[in-house]
Design a protein around this motif. Structure first.
Motif, PDB file in Angstrom:
ATOM      1  N   ALA A  45       0.261  -1.020   0.114  1.00  0.00           N
ATOM      2  CA  ALA A  45      -0.160   0.171   0.179  1.00  0.00           C
ATOM      3  C   ALA A  45       1.169   1.075   0.090  1.00  0.00           C
ATOM      4  O   ALA A  45       0.331   2.327  -0.546  1.00  0.00           O
ATOM      5  CB  ALA A  45      -1.058  -0.309   1.376  1.00  0.00           C
ATOM      6  N   ALA A  46       2.138   0.948   0.862  1.00  0.00           N
ATOM      7  CA  ALA A  46       2.860   2.803   0.536  1.00  0.00           C
ATOM      8  C   ALA A  46       3.686   2.468  -0.450  1.00  0.00           C
ATOM      9  O   ALA A  46       3.694   3.999  -1.220  1.00  0.00           O
ATOM     10  CB  ALA A  46       4.114   1.962   1.748  1.00  0.00           C
ATOM     11  N   HIS A  47       3.917   0.925  -1.312  1.00  0.00           N
ATOM     12  CA  HIS A  47       4.357   1.733  -2.605  1.00  0.00           C
ATOM     13  C   HIS A  47       3.332   2.445  -2.917  1.00  0.00           C
ATOM     14  O   HIS A  47       4.000   3.344  -4.765  1.00  0.00           O
ATOM     15  CB  HIS A  47       4.772   0.741  -2.949  1.00  0.00           C
ATOM     16  N   HIS A  48       2.310   1.659  -3.576  1.00  0.00           N
ATOM     17  CA  HIS A  48       1.227   1.680  -4.636  1.00  0.00           C
ATOM     18  C   HIS A  48       1.091   3.706  -4.103  1.00  0.00           C
ATOM     19  O   HIS A  48       1.172   4.568  -5.390  1.00  0.00           O
ATOM     20  CB  HIS A  48      -0.165   1.465  -4.349  1.00  0.00           C
ATOM     21  N   ALA A  49       0.804   4.419  -3.168  1.00  0.00           N
ATOM     22  CA  ALA A  49       1.505   6.245  -2.272  1.00  0.00           C
ATOM     23  C   ALA A  49       2.628   6.323  -2.766  1.00  0.00           C
ATOM     24  O   ALA A  49       2.124   7.826  -3.574  1.00  0.00           O
ATOM     25  CB  ALA A  49       0.945   5.309  -1.573  1.00  0.00           C
ATOM     26  N   LYS A  50       3.338   5.907  -2.376  1.00  0.00           N
ATOM     27  CA  LYS A  50       4.315   6.678  -2.679  1.00  0.00           C
ATOM     28  C   LYS A  50       5.730   6.646  -3.787  1.00  0.00           C
ATOM     29  O   LYS A  50       6.024   7.382  -4.519  1.00  0.00           O
ATOM     30  CB  LYS A  50       4.839   6.688  -1.631  1.00  0.00           C
ATOM     31  N   GLY A  51       5.102   5.668  -4.784  1.00  0.00           N
ATOM     32  CA  GLY A  51       5.709   5.334  -5.842  1.00  0.00           C
ATOM     33  C   GLY A  51       6.886   4.243  -5.524  1.00  0.00           C
ATOM     34  O   GLY A  51       7.951   4.482  -6.795  1.00  0.00           O
ATOM     35  N   PHE A  52       7.713   4.054  -4.626  1.00  0.00           N
ATOM     36  CA  PHE A  52       8.614   3.492  -3.497  1.00  0.00           C
ATOM     37  C   PHE A  52       8.589   2.941  -2.869  1.00  0.00           C
ATOM     38  O   PHE A  52       7.821   2.958  -2.053  1.00  0.00           O
ATOM     39  CB  PHE A  52      10.182   4.389  -4.106  1.00  0.00           C
ATOM     40  N   SER A  53       9.599   1.674  -2.511  1.00  0.00           N
ATOM     41  CA  SER A  53       9.221   1.104  -1.244  1.00  0.00           C
ATOM     42  C   SER A  53      10.704   0.354  -1.076  1.00  0.00           C
ATOM     43  O   SER A  53      11.805   0.110  -1.875  1.00  0.00           O
ATOM     44  CB  SER A  53       8.509  -0.437  -1.150  1.00  0.00           C
ATOM     45  N   HIS A 189       4.434   9.676  -9.100  1.00  0.00           N
ATOM     46  CA  HIS A 189       4.854   8.086 -10.414  1.00  0.00           C
ATOM     47  C   HIS A 189       3.054   8.134 -11.186  1.00  0.00           C
ATOM     48  O   HIS A 189       2.626   7.704 -11.670  1.00  0.00           O
ATOM     49  CB  HIS A 189       5.192   7.478  -9.588  1.00  0.00           C
ATOM     50  N   ARG A 190       2.517   9.106 -10.288  1.00  0.00           N
ATOM     51  CA  ARG A 190       0.808   9.007 -10.941  1.00  0.00           C
ATOM     52  C   ARG A 190       0.356  10.326 -11.836  1.00  0.00           C
ATOM     53  O   ARG A 190      -0.424  10.337 -12.518  1.00  0.00           O
ATOM     54  CB  ARG A 190      -0.187   9.187  -9.564  1.00  0.00           C
ATOM     55  N   THR A 191       2.106  10.888 -11.677  1.00  0.00           N
ATOM     56  CA  THR A 191       1.905  12.184 -13.304  1.00  0.00           C
ATOM     57  C   THR A 191       2.990  11.717 -14.228  1.00  0.00           C
ATOM     58  O   THR A 191       3.372  11.851 -13.654  1.00  0.00           O
ATOM     59  CB  THR A 191       1.623  13.012 -12.425  1.00  0.00           C
ATOM     60  N   LEU A 228      15.950  -0.742  -2.797  1.00  0.00           N
ATOM     61  CA  LEU A 228      14.678   0.293  -3.684  1.00  0.00           C
ATOM     62  C   LEU A 228      14.475  -0.206  -4.737  1.00  0.00           C
ATOM     63  O   LEU A 228      14.856  -0.451  -5.471  1.00  0.00           O
ATOM     64  CB  LEU A 228      16.207   1.534  -3.135  1.00  0.00           C
ATOM     65  N   MET A 229      12.952  -0.323  -4.105  1.00  0.00           N
ATOM     66  CA  MET A 229      11.826  -0.577  -5.403  1.00  0.00           C
ATOM     67  C   MET A 229      11.397   0.733  -5.972  1.00  0.00           C
ATOM     68  O   MET A 229      10.582   0.885  -4.883  1.00  0.00           O
ATOM     69  CB  MET A 229      11.298  -1.800  -5.512  1.00  0.00           C
ATOM     70  N   PHE A 230      11.346   1.225  -7.216  1.00  0.00           N
ATOM     71  CA  PHE A 230      10.849   1.985  -7.134  1.00  0.00           C
ATOM     72  C   PHE A 230      10.011   2.341  -8.775  1.00  0.00           C
ATOM     73  O   PHE A 230      10.740   1.595  -9.300  1.00  0.00           O
ATOM     74  CB  PHE A 230      11.633   4.001  -7.604  1.00  0.00           C
ATOM     75  N   ASP A 231       9.029   3.002  -9.137  1.00  0.00           N
ATOM     76  CA  ASP A 231       8.349   3.026  -9.816  1.00  0.00           C
ATOM     77  C   ASP A 231       9.365   3.456 -11.115  1.00  0.00           C
ATOM     78  O   ASP A 231       9.323   4.508 -11.095  1.00  0.00           O
ATOM     79  CB  ASP A 231       6.488   2.911  -9.549  1.00  0.00           C
ATOM     80  N   ALA A 232       8.559   2.877 -12.739  1.00  0.00           N
ATOM     81  CA  ALA A 232       9.215   3.516 -13.375  1.00  0.00           C
ATOM     82  C   ALA A 232       8.893   5.082 -14.027  1.00  0.00           C
ATOM     83  O   ALA A 232       9.538   5.475 -14.578  1.00  0.00           O
ATOM     84  CB  ALA A 232       8.584   2.890 -14.854  1.00  0.00           C
TER      85      ALA A 232
END
Length: 285
Positions: A45-53, A189-191, A228-232
């Protein structure tokens, strides 16, 4: 492997004339919220919200030491000295080696290690392939950072990645405190941030200011051996390393096998396979 001839709708136009406006992302950032994997639901859920974990202490001290030795070996391998996959600083020091999972058995094993692979599969909700792999060396005193950018913007424009259904995994092998650590805008990451034609993918200052005002900036100083995993599509950048101490890390981009590359969306020839792998073969343990 030839490029697919299937037409793909461009939902994230970029490298275009004028002053393009921001685009709301229409793709999920997490494709599986069930918790059926090594990442617990709260972290997902945190990864979804912030774009990374951040996943602490992924590798043991012995594994970190083995990876450091392997990076040192690759950096001094005479067979890679003049290889196009090896990048160097102005002073001649190795700064990166691409396609490293095909050059190193140790890195290949790490890429398919369940601690790494299963995390990528869980977030992307499918089998995954390697879009890009590299090892990074940021030398002390003159290691160059990276300006603000969304990796997906480049992969979309220059490699033909249809959607941001990809994640980057970075494993630091040295402490990152003050050595040009990565910075990101959590939630950005949402934009999608399109860029103007001729900009080389560099986002405009007005767009960056809007994102920073909306999301703030967070920097990562996690310990060696963490993941560290982060969204593209996460807006990110890193500072120069002006300390005497080098920074090294292993970096792998996983993409969903359902997100196969097509023709580059900004035109031009696709980048070399060692930068944008077009194989698409699913990874297995």
């Amino acid at each position: 492997m030839t490029l697919t001839a299937t037409a793909v709708v461009d939902r994230y136009p970029t490298r275009i004339d004028g002053d393009p406006d921001l685009i709301d992302r229409t793709d999920p950032s997490v494709w599986d919220f069930t918790g059926a994997g090594p990442i617990d639901r709260a972290t997902v859920a945190a990864h979804h919200a912030k774009g990374f974990s951040i996943h602490h202490d992924l590798l043991s001290e012995a594994e970190v030491a083995a990876c450091r030795d392997e990076l040192a070996r690759l950096a001094t391998d005479p067979g890679l000295a003049d290889d196009s996959r090896t990048l160097r600083t102005e002073s001649g020091e190795v700064s990166a080696i691409y396609d490293v999972h095909t050059l190193s058995e140790l890195v290949a094993e790490l890429v398919c290690d369940p601690r790494v692979l299963d995390r990528a599969r869980q977030v992307l909700g499918s089998d995954v392939c390697v879009h890009q792999s590299r090892i990074e060396y940021l030398p002390g005193f003159h290691g160059k950072g990276a300006y603000w950018h969304s990796p997906f913007e480049t992969w979309h424009a220059e490699d033909g990645m249809p959607a941001p259904r990809a994640v980057s995994v970075s494993i630091p092998l040295s402490g990152q405190e003050m050595t040009g650590e990565l910075m990101a805008m959590p939630g950005s990451h949402r934009t999608f941030v399109p860029t103007s034609r001729g900009s080389g993918g560099v986002p405009g200052k007005e767009h960056l200011t809007r994102l920073a005002d909306a999301y703030g900036i967070e920097r990562f100083t996690d310990a060696e051996g963490s993941l560290l995993m982060f969204d593209a599509n996460l807006m990110q950048g890193s500072a120069d390393n002006i300390t005497p101490f080098p920074r090294t890390n292993i970096h792998v981009v996983f993409s969903s096998v359902e997100n196969r590359l097509c023709e580059p969306f900004a035109g031009g020839e696709p980048r070399p396979a060692f930068i944008a792998n077009r194989d698409g073969t699913p990874l297995h343990r």
